[in-house]
Design a protein around this motif. Structure first.
Motif, PDB file in Angstrom:
ATOM      1  N   SER A   1      -9.184 -82.340  42.969  1.00 37.45           N
ATOM      2  CA  SER A   1      -8.314 -81.578  41.893  1.00 37.45           C
ATOM      3  C   SER A   1      -7.671 -82.385  41.084  1.00 37.45           C
ATOM      4  CB  SER A   1      -7.325 -80.821  42.951  1.00 37.45           C
ATOM      5  OG  SER A   1      -6.609 -81.783  43.510  1.00 37.45           O
ATOM      6  N   ILE A   2      -7.479 -83.644  41.223  1.00 36.64           N
ATOM      7  CA  ILE A   2      -7.052 -84.434  40.093  1.00 36.64           C
ATOM      8  C   ILE A   2      -8.022 -84.733  39.031  1.00 36.64           C
ATOM      9  CG2 ILE A   2      -5.950 -86.625  39.957  1.00 36.64           C
ATOM     10  CD1 ILE A   2      -5.204 -86.929  42.793  1.00 36.64           C
ATOM     11  N   ALA A   3      -9.268 -84.849  39.463  1.00 39.09           N
ATOM     12  CA  ALA A   3     -10.325 -84.797  38.493  1.00 39.09           C
ATOM     13  C   ALA A   3     -10.319 -83.957  37.690  1.00 39.09           C
ATOM     14  CB  ALA A   3     -11.527 -85.375  39.142  1.00 39.09           C
TER      15      ALA A   3
ATOM     16  N   ALA B   1      -9.702 -78.901  28.922  1.00 40.63           N
ATOM     17  CA  ALA B   1      -8.554 -78.331  29.563  1.00 40.63           C
ATOM     18  C   ALA B   1      -8.581 -77.022  30.278  1.00 40.63           C
ATOM     19  CB  ALA B   1      -7.367 -78.642  28.647  1.00 40.63           C
ATOM     20  N   GLY B   2      -7.770 -76.935  31.489  1.00 38.63           N
ATOM     21  CA  GLY B   2      -7.924 -75.622  32.026  1.00 38.63           C
ATOM     22  C   GLY B   2      -8.602 -75.432  33.359  1.00 38.63           C
ATOM     23  N   TRP B   3      -9.355 -76.668  33.785  1.00 37.99           N
ATOM     24  CA  TRP B   3     -10.051 -76.722  35.281  1.00 37.99           C
ATOM     25  C   TRP B   3      -9.023 -76.775  36.204  1.00 37.99           C
ATOM     26  CZ3 TRP B   3     -15.222 -75.591  35.785  1.00 37.99           C
ATOM     27  CH2 TRP B   3     -15.818 -75.507  34.737  1.00 37.99           C
ATOM     28  N   ARG B   4      -9.214 -76.008  37.298  1.00 34.70           N
ATOM     29  CA  ARG B   4      -8.085 -76.258  38.383  1.00 34.70           C
ATOM     30  C   ARG B   4      -9.070 -75.747  39.636  1.00 34.70           C
ATOM     31  NH1 ARG B   4      -8.282 -72.050  34.577  1.00 34.70           N
ATOM     32  NH2 ARG B   4      -7.671 -70.247  35.096  1.00 34.70           N
TER      33      ARG B   4
ATOM     34  N   MET C   1      -2.955 -75.171  52.171  1.00 30.34           N
ATOM     35  CA  MET C   1      -1.856 -76.192  52.750  1.00 30.34           C
ATOM     36  C   MET C   1      -2.658 -77.425  52.695  1.00 30.34           C
ATOM     37  SD  MET C   1      -0.150 -76.068  56.434  1.00 30.34           S
ATOM     38  CE  MET C   1       0.111 -74.559  56.174  1.00 30.34           C
ATOM     39  N   GLU C   2      -4.137 -77.677  52.816  1.00 32.47           N
ATOM     40  CA  GLU C   2      -4.568 -78.658  52.996  1.00 32.47           C
ATOM     41  C   GLU C   2      -4.708 -79.441  51.723  1.00 32.47           C
ATOM     42  OE1 GLU C   2      -6.176 -81.814  55.317  1.00 32.47           O
ATOM     43  OE2 GLU C   2      -5.469 -80.113  56.225  1.00 32.47           O
ATOM     44  N   LEU C   3      -5.165 -78.661  50.851  1.00 28.72           N
ATOM     45  CA  LEU C   3      -5.364 -79.142  49.195  1.00 28.72           C
ATOM     46  C   LEU C   3      -3.909 -79.887  48.824  1.00 28.72           C
ATOM     47  CD1 LEU C   3      -6.727 -79.635  46.643  1.00 28.72           C
ATOM     48  CD2 LEU C   3      -6.142 -77.056  45.992  1.00 28.72           C
ATOM     49  N   ALA C   4      -2.694 -79.113  49.307  1.00 26.56           N
ATOM     50  CA  ALA C   4      -1.439 -79.644  49.005  1.00 26.56           C
ATOM     51  C   ALA C   4      -1.337 -80.975  49.348  1.00 26.56           C
ATOM     52  CB  ALA C   4      -0.368 -78.626  48.938  1.00 26.56           C
ATOM     53  N   LYS C   5      -1.570 -80.929  50.915  1.00 26.05           N
ATOM     54  CA  LYS C   5      -1.408 -82.258  51.394  1.00 26.05           C
ATOM     55  C   LYS C   5      -2.150 -83.477  50.929  1.00 26.05           C
ATOM     56  CE  LYS C   5      -3.053 -82.495  55.648  1.00 26.05           C
ATOM     57  NZ  LYS C   5      -3.043 -82.603  57.226  1.00 26.05           N
ATOM     58  N   LEU C   6      -3.438 -83.152  50.536  1.00 28.28           N
ATOM     59  CA  LEU C   6      -4.448 -84.089  50.109  1.00 28.28           C
ATOM     60  C   LEU C   6      -3.863 -84.797  48.701  1.00 28.28           C
ATOM     61  CD1 LEU C   6      -7.887 -82.561  50.867  1.00 28.28           C
ATOM     62  CD2 LEU C   6      -6.854 -84.610  52.120  1.00 28.28           C
ATOM     63  N   ARG C   7      -3.294 -83.816  47.891  1.00 28.07           N
ATOM     64  CA  ARG C   7      -2.815 -84.209  46.596  1.00 28.07           C
ATOM     65  C   ARG C   7      -1.740 -84.986  46.939  1.00 28.07           C
ATOM     66  NH1 ARG C   7      -4.175 -81.554  41.753  1.00 28.07           N
ATOM     67  NH2 ARG C   7      -1.927 -81.843  40.934  1.00 28.07           N
TER      68      ARG C   7
ATOM     69  N   ARG D   1      -2.407 -98.978  43.689  1.00 31.02           N
ATOM     70  CA  ARG D   1      -1.572 -99.864  42.669  1.00 31.02           C
ATOM     71  C   ARG D   1      -1.133 -99.037  41.370  1.00 31.02           C
ATOM     72  NH1 ARG D   1      -3.995-105.177  40.176  1.00 31.02           N
ATOM     73  NH2 ARG D   1      -2.413-106.069  38.817  1.00 31.02           N
ATOM     74  N   GLY D   2      -2.040 -98.415  40.657  1.00 29.50           N
ATOM     75  CA  GLY D   2      -1.836 -97.973  39.446  1.00 29.50           C
ATOM     76  C   GLY D   2      -2.202 -96.674  39.192  1.00 29.50           C
ATOM     77  N   ALA D   3      -2.474 -96.093  37.776  1.00 25.86           N
ATOM     78  CA  ALA D   3      -2.959 -94.752  37.588  1.00 25.86           C
ATOM     79  C   ALA D   3      -4.161 -94.427  38.497  1.00 25.86           C
ATOM     80  CB  ALA D   3      -2.937 -94.499  36.288  1.00 25.86           C
ATOM     81  N   ILE D   4      -4.086 -93.178  38.867  1.00 27.55           N
ATOM     82  CA  ILE D   4      -5.259 -92.648  39.478  1.00 27.55           C
ATOM     83  C   ILE D   4      -6.261 -92.129  38.625  1.00 27.55           C
ATOM     84  CG2 ILE D   4      -6.228 -90.911  41.014  1.00 27.55           C
ATOM     85  CD1 ILE D   4      -3.812 -91.309  42.800  1.00 27.55           C
ATOM     86  N   ARG D   5      -7.335 -92.591  38.143  1.00 25.20           N
ATOM     87  CA  ARG D   5      -8.494 -92.121  37.229  1.00 25.20           C
ATOM     88  C   ARG D   5      -9.813 -91.808  37.875  1.00 25.20           C
ATOM     89  NH1 ARG D   5      -5.845 -96.246  34.740  1.00 25.20           N
ATOM     90  NH2 ARG D   5      -4.675 -95.673  32.768  1.00 25.20           N
ATOM     91  N   PRO D   6      -9.845 -90.705  38.642  1.00 21.84           N
ATOM     92  CA  PRO D   6     -11.365 -90.620  39.199  1.00 21.84           C
ATOM     93  C   PRO D   6     -12.325 -90.632  38.349  1.00 21.84           C
ATOM     94  CG  PRO D   6      -9.592 -88.862  39.985  1.00 21.84           C
ATOM     95  CD  PRO D   6      -8.873 -89.366  38.628  1.00 21.84           C
ATOM     96  N   MET D   7     -13.597 -91.107  39.155  1.00 19.10           N
ATOM     97  CA  MET D   7     -14.596 -91.536  38.181  1.00 19.10           C
ATOM     98  C   MET D   7     -15.771 -90.581  39.075  1.00 19.10           C
ATOM     99  SD  MET D   7     -14.186 -95.815  37.704  1.00 19.10           S
ATOM    100  CE  MET D   7     -15.842 -95.658  36.743  1.00 19.10           C
ATOM    101  N   ASN D   8     -16.407 -89.673  38.265  1.00 23.08           N
ATOM    102  CA  ASN D   8     -17.569 -89.002  38.666  1.00 23.08           C
ATOM    103  C   ASN D   8     -17.254 -88.164  39.847  1.00 23.08           C
ATOM    104  OD1 ASN D   8     -19.434 -89.172  36.403  1.00 23.08           O
ATOM    105  ND2 ASN D   8     -20.340 -91.159  37.368  1.00 23.08           N
TER     106      ASN D   8
END
Length: 332
Positions: A36-38, A45-48, A58-64, A301-308
């Motif tokens: 969801s972060i990716a 813009a606009g993907w969710r 609930m599980e999605l909120a917990k994972l985020r 440690r830093g910003a979360i930038r998911p890759m692929n």
């Protein structure tokens, strides 16, 4: 999977459409947490990503929260877990009605239903029959999209990926290929092979030192990546370097059971590489984004930038329901 252009599709309600697959600790749950972060960070813009029922929400909120607020990783899956999620994209361009040319019809937003079955990875290699093992084999048989997670770091330490893959593949093949339903002798699935933990120093340095990485000249962060056409070869190299000599057979095993043109390889990371804000670009001497904390665990440690992370899911969605992704930037 929901195809907004094919309301009469008889397979619409078949679940799960996409099953996750990999040894315990291979990064399946972290991948789901980063998805969801990716999507939120996607250039379009606009993907969710939303949950279709209270448990999934609930599980999605917990994972985020685990990734973004606690800044650590979700615990590995210990039981069979179902996630029913929906990816919704930005609406398409409005179109004129041919029979009413002075009015336009609002463009439809692509919707892709993701019914993930997440499970304890070591179930695949258990010899005894049990309810969870039957459920997971059922999910692989019923699904038509597979995300296969391969963790090079785990393979270097434990080396059990082949055992898990071999056991599950033969279970599924025994269920699907004994009759004439698939006369070509191949399983019908599309398979996204995800090489996880590209942010791990051993994995990244292997890619760099073996000459597999490039830098995108338009990427201000100058983050190295493995070009799409070279990922398969990189995967073979990692399999050959694993602790278990059988691991080098994984690629051949996949291509023996599935159509080669239905397999696509991705190099992924749930959190991405660390970028020093003062430097503003990738530093080969300081890219570790996951570090040990005082309690013996791991901290981001830093910003979360998911890759692929979203790309394999979107690709599977396009393969399974091409109408839903028509004319979108993710058409490949």
């Amino acid at each position: 999977m929901v195809d907004t252009d094919s309301p009469g599709d008889p397979e619409r309600d078949r679940t799960p459409d996409i099953a996750m697959w990999g040894a315990s600790g291979s990064g399946k749950t972290a991948f789901l947490a980063a998805l969801s972060i990716a999507l939120n960070k996607a250039p379009d813009a606009g993907w969710r990503l939303i949950g279709e029922n209270p448990v999934s929400r609930m599980e999605l909120a917990k994972l985020r929260t685990t990734l973004l607020q606690t800044r650590t990783f979700p615990a590995p899956t210990e039981a069979l877990t179902y996630y029913s999620w929906l990816i919704i994209g930005p609406a398409g361009v409005p179109r004129r009605r041919w029979w009413w040319p002075w009015e336009t019809r609002e463009g439809k937003a692509p919707k892709i239903k993701l019914d993930f079955l997440d499970l304890r990875g070591d179930l695949y290699a258990e010899s005894e029959s049990n309810i969870d093992k039957k459920a997971l084999v059922d999910s692989l048989v019923k699904s038509r999209g597979l995300i296969y997670m391969f963790d090079p770091d785990r393979e270097a330490r434990v080396g059990d990926a082949f055992k898990h893959l071999d056991a599950a593949l033969h279970e599924v093949a025994g269920r699907m290929l004994v009759d004439d339903a698939y006369q070509d002798g191949k399983l019908p699935h599309y398979v996204a092979v995800c090489i996880t933990k590209f942010d791990d120093p051993k994995v990244l340095r292997t890619a760099i030192e073996a000459g597999f990485t490039e830098r995108d000249p338009i990427d201000e962060l100058r983050i190295p990546h493995v070009p799409e056409e070279r990922v398969r070869d990189f995967f073979r190299l990692l399999c050959r370097d694993a602790q278990d000599h059988n691991t080098e057979m994984i690629l051949d095993l996949l291509e023996a059971f599935f159509h080669q043109d239905r397999i696509r390889y991705f190099v992924t990371s749930s959190v991405g590489l660390f970028i020093d804000e003062d430097l503003g670009s990738f530093d080969p001497d300081d890219f570790l984004n996951v570090i040990d904390n005082a309690s013996g665990g791991l901290t981001i440690r830093g910003a979360i930038r998911p890759m692929n992370v979203m790309e394999p899911v979107i690709w599977l969605g396009r393969m399974l329901r091409p109408g839903a992704m028509r004319s979108r930037r993710w058409d490949g």
